[in-house]
Design a protein around this motif. Sequence first.
Motif, mmCIF file in Angstrom:
data_model
loop_
_atom_site.group_PDB
_atom_site.id
_atom_site.type_symbol
_atom_site.label_atom_id
_atom_site.label_comp_id
_atom_site.label_asym_id
_atom_site.label_seq_id
_atom_site.Cartn_x
_atom_site.Cartn_y
_atom_site.Cartn_z
ATOM 1 N N GLY A 60 40.191 45.740 43.744
ATOM 2 C CA GLY A 60 39.608 45.479 42.426
ATOM 3 C C GLY A 60 40.546 45.889 41.304
ATOM 4 O O GLY A 60 40.162 46.561 40.343
ATOM 5 N N THR A 61 41.810 45.456 41.402
ATOM 6 C CA THR A 61 42.803 45.968 40.459
ATOM 7 C C THR A 61 42.786 45.279 39.093
ATOM 8 O O THR A 61 43.586 45.628 38.215
ATOM 9 N N SER A 62 41.850 44.318 38.905
ATOM 10 C CA SER A 62 41.728 43.777 37.545
ATOM 11 C C SER A 62 41.139 44.852 36.624
ATOM 12 O O SER A 62 41.211 44.752 35.400
ATOM 13 N N PHE A 63 40.572 45.899 37.234
ATOM 14 C CA PHE A 63 40.036 47.035 36.493
ATOM 15 C C PHE A 63 41.179 47.947 36.031
ATOM 16 O O PHE A 63 42.096 48.225 36.817
ATOM 17 N N TRP A 64 41.144 48.389 34.780
ATOM 18 C CA TRP A 64 42.102 49.348 34.220
ATOM 19 C C TRP A 64 43.572 48.931 34.410
ATOM 20 O O TRP A 64 44.431 49.765 34.692
ATOM 21 N N SER A 65 43.834 47.636 34.384
ATOM 22 C CA SER A 65 45.224 47.186 34.370
ATOM 23 C C SER A 65 46.030 47.686 35.576
ATOM 24 O O SER A 65 47.130 48.200 35.444
ATOM 25 N N GLN A 66 45.405 47.555 36.758
ATOM 26 C CA GLN A 66 46.045 48.144 37.938
ATOM 27 C C GLN A 66 46.677 47.112 38.873
ATOM 28 O O GLN A 66 47.056 47.451 39.995
ATOM 29 N N ALA A 67 46.799 45.859 38.443
ATOM 30 C CA ALA A 67 47.288 44.816 39.358
ATOM 31 C C ALA A 67 48.711 45.117 39.838
ATOM 32 O O ALA A 67 49.578 45.506 39.054
ATOM 33 N N TYR A 68 48.954 44.941 41.122
ATOM 34 C CA TYR A 68 50.283 45.131 41.710
ATOM 35 C C TYR A 68 50.967 43.775 41.808
ATOM 36 O O TYR A 68 50.366 42.810 42.279
ATOM 37 N N ARG A 69 52.213 43.716 41.372
ATOM 38 C CA ARG A 69 52.957 42.458 41.394
ATOM 39 C C ARG A 69 54.023 42.428 42.488
ATOM 40 O O ARG A 69 54.590 41.382 42.765
ATOM 41 N N SER A 70 54.339 43.582 43.077
ATOM 42 C CA SER A 70 55.251 43.578 44.234
ATOM 43 C C SER A 70 54.856 44.756 45.132
ATOM 44 O O SER A 70 54.294 45.750 44.663
ATOM 45 N N TRP A 71 55.178 44.630 46.414
ATOM 46 C CA TRP A 71 54.805 45.696 47.360
ATOM 47 C C TRP A 71 55.497 47.006 47.015
ATOM 48 O O TRP A 71 54.956 48.089 47.259
ATOM 49 N N GLU A 72 56.677 46.926 46.438
ATOM 50 C CA GLU A 72 57.440 48.146 46.120
ATOM 51 C C GLU A 72 56.707 49.027 45.113
ATOM 52 O O GLU A 72 56.954 50.224 45.015
ATOM 53 N N GLU A 73 55.819 48.415 44.330
ATOM 54 C CA GLU A 73 55.101 49.216 43.316
ATOM 55 C C GLU A 73 54.055 50.135 43.947
ATOM 56 O O GLU A 73 53.571 51.064 43.306
#
Length: 672
Positions: free
Chosen positions: A196-209
């Motif tokens: 649910g990473t649309s919450f609090w700006s938590q979306a991951y864009r690469s696995w390294e993050e």
Amino acid sequence: MPSGSGERPAWPIGLDGIAYGCDYNPEQWPAETVAEDVRLMGEAGVSFVTLAVFAWASLEVRPGVYDWGWLDAVMDALAAAGIAVDLATATAAPPPWFSHRYPDSLLVGPDGATRWYGSRQAFCPSSTDYRQAAGELTGAIAGRYGGHPALAMWHVGNEFGCHNPACYCDRSAESFRGWLRRRYQDDLGELNRAWGTSFWSQAYRSWEELIPPRQTVSFANPGHLLDWARFCSDELLGAYLAERSVLRRLTPGVPITTNFMSFFKPVDYQAWAREVDVVSNDHYLLGHLPRPEVHLSLSGDLTRGLAGGPWWLMEHSPSAVNWQRVNQAKAPGEMIRNSLTHVARGADAVGFFQWRASPFGAEKYHSAMVPHAGTDTMVWREVVDLGAKLRRLSEVAGSRVEADAALVFTWDSWWAAEGEAHPSSEVRVVENLGEWHRAFWEAAVTTDVVAPDADLSRYRLVVVPNLYLVSDAQADALAEFVRNGGHLLVTWFSGVVDADDHVRLGGYPGAFRDLLGVRTEEFFPLPHGVATALSDGSTGRRWSELGRSEGADVMVTFAAGPVAGSPALTRHRVGSGWAYYLATHLEGPDLDALVGRLVDESGTRRAAVVWPGVEAVRRVSGNVSYLFLINHTDEAQTVPASGIDLLSGATADGSITVGPGDVAVIRQPAAG
Ligand code: GAL
């Protein structure tokens, strides 16, 4: 069945009857002590010892340089005395030379600080250097002792995760990323959805993050935390499996165990139990509890649920431990009651930590079978007495514990239910489960503690306390149990979220709404110590909720406060069974009354006539049964029963008197 092997080795080699023994640490004593130890072990009737658990530094004195002499001598002396060995892989405490040489193998906390060596288990579960060195040591030990006549079982590591359940270092981060990629099949979008990473700006864009949930300024993402808990349990399991594969290759016929710790939150023993040949458990009395003996029984019932058959009590204490605020010595007879309670609940082995009380080290005030004061002591006399009692109980070994009722519990749900930022911190899963267990204990009803995926068809009554997270398949299995005629009771804060910890929309208790025929719209948790009156005169605690029946019979309602009139206890006919819902927490006599009613309605068998203060458990083998009566009171109790008491040899004809604090084990014909 262990992966990659043939038939599962069933039990430690060469041990019949109820095994009796202890952790034995001869490396801490002069070599001459061994002869005296073996003589005293004979006097006590010790049949096994767990050896070399913390002996890495004494065995591999420098990298690749081994000193086997002392262990050869101990193994030979034990073999000559007919004492079997549960031989450790000795990997639980890497020596200073190892940690000094591989500083990256040390554990890092969530705050980023290193946890240094100088204690034990000072390693990161993901460390490849640790796994490499542990594998080499395991191979060396298996190569040397794999054919030794004393060897009965391998003991991998020790209490995995006890002190190092989670490491937050960069190596662990890398391993976590690999685990996530496998779980989400390389689909980062799927991870973002699950967390649910649309919450609090938590979306991951690469696995390294992706990183471990290191210390943050506010609440962490619950999906991240849940997957981290799953990963940490799996990562420790990986360390166990690495050693197991070495042992399987070198000694395929020797059974393998590692000791569990009952309700130890970081490790999902329901997953682990599939990977050991013998389920073994450690249990220590918690002196701060009002009735530690009931908690002990709960631990036994959980371990039996994991094992599905006889299990091994690897460690408990002869008297005091050294790690509680006040370390209470056991009262006369208490240690024997504790031991026999484990046996009543399915243990076919009784082990202690440890053989001899140390004069030095952090555990010098931990009790042992041979105390600091020697053998002219109460502890030693009881140790000898227990050995004799266990021999008299030999025929009980291999019998199964009779349990018509079960309590449902999973680690996944425990992790999720006690998360941060929830409706109430009164959701203490094991404590609430324990209250149910206590009520069954008082009713002389034995409960297995199992996952919903277990074979529930053997039970008449199943209680599901606070099963907050449940998969669709698990919810289906519970519904199937009811349709087939079972009695099921689900309590508050159950079925709320799916396996990703997402709330099931449309009303609580989500996954169980249709089964229970109820719909809750809002939780009204009660502050600590606040009670609420119920319409039948009983008292709810911890929780209330606003809901309504959707097909269920309302048996009890909340009688006051903001949810007055809302259902507190309901019953729903489904197939040929009944599904109950309890929307609050009951305790003491209120819960006893409900349990009594469920037991009677479902036809669940009691082990014996209920007798206050006397714990009753039955083990069965073919047409014989063994009724354990454990008197926890200070007075003699005369309990209705007939048969022969294996411990005293007395014949009971209609009733038996069990002395204050004493135990009877009565052989009877099994009920048809
Ligand atoms: C266990 C451990 C033993 C010993 C014992 C003391 O956790 O396996 O090695 O430390 O506790 O109670």
